[in-house]
Scaffold this motif. Structure first.
Motif: not given
Length: 214
Positions: A93-120
């Motif tokens: 859920e945390l991975s998918r919520l991060m993905l949701a946040i990135k769709q809504v607020l795409p701008d970020s200064d974080v160079p790398t994002l790690i998505f684990d268990e996003v397909d659970t």
């Protein structure tokens, strides 16, 4: 003099109250929009009925960030009381919520994002949608995604396979970069299991071609 300093302090305090009030008002307005947008994305990502509440908790003293602390509350299922996101959300859920946040607020200064268990707990059309959304994020930032679903893997620009080896009684791992032929076989294995058939290879090649074009 002390009188002048006190007058200056009072002036600055009034400016602080005004600017802090404007920030609070903007946050209240923005929180409603953000809630609606995030919940819409979450519902697409196999979290039907999830509730996301951006809350503003007043601080005892103002800080450089304003008069309140912003916290996200989360309820994964209808009827459950929203609780602190970090305490109630699962890894998937945390991975998918991060993905949701990135769709809504795409701008970020974080160079790398790690998505684990996003397909659970997801499959079918949802997993393909997750893959497409991850590809959207990867257009602006580096994305590292750990997945067991071929529908997600085919959208990657680069695919790596992690292997576990036992040598002289010791267990080690290695990471291999896959070329197109190896990638096709790996996706086919993800589709078909241990026995890779010609039909699975054909399906894998079609999925990879579609993912590259999307």
């Amino acid at each position: 003099s002390r009188h002048n300093l006190e007058a200056e302090r009072n002036k600055l305090e009034e400016e602080l109250k005004q600017l802090g009030g404007e920030l609070t008002a903007a946050r209240i307005k923005g929180a409603k929009k953000l809630k609606h947008a995030l919940e819409g994305e979450a519902h697409q990502l196999a979290m039907k009925g999830a509730v996301i509440e951006p809350t503003l908790e007043p601080l005892s003293e103002p800080r450089s960030s304003g008069f309140e602390k912003v916290e996200f509350l989360f309820s994964p299922n209808p009827g459950e009381i929203p609780r602190t996101l970090g305490r109630i959300a699962s890894g998937g859920e945390l991975s998918r919520l991060m993905l949701a946040i990135k769709q809504v607020l795409p701008d970020s200064d974080v160079p790398t994002l790690i998505f684990d268990e996003v397909d659970t707990g997801i499959g079918g059309a949802t997993s393909e949608l997750v893959g497409k959304k991850l590809k959207n994020v990867a257009a602006c930032q580096q994305v590292l995604c750990i997945t067991h679903l071929p529908q997600v893997a085919v959208f990657a620009d680069q695919q790596l396979r992690v292997e576990k080896l036992i040598t002289d009684g010791r267990t080690t791992t290695r990471i291999l970069e896959l070329d197109l032929n190896e990638r096709t076989r790996e996706v086919a294995r993800m589709l078909a299991g241990a026995t890779v058939t010609d039909s699975a290879l054909k399906h894998a090649a079609e999925m990879l071609a579609a993912g590259a074009k999307s």
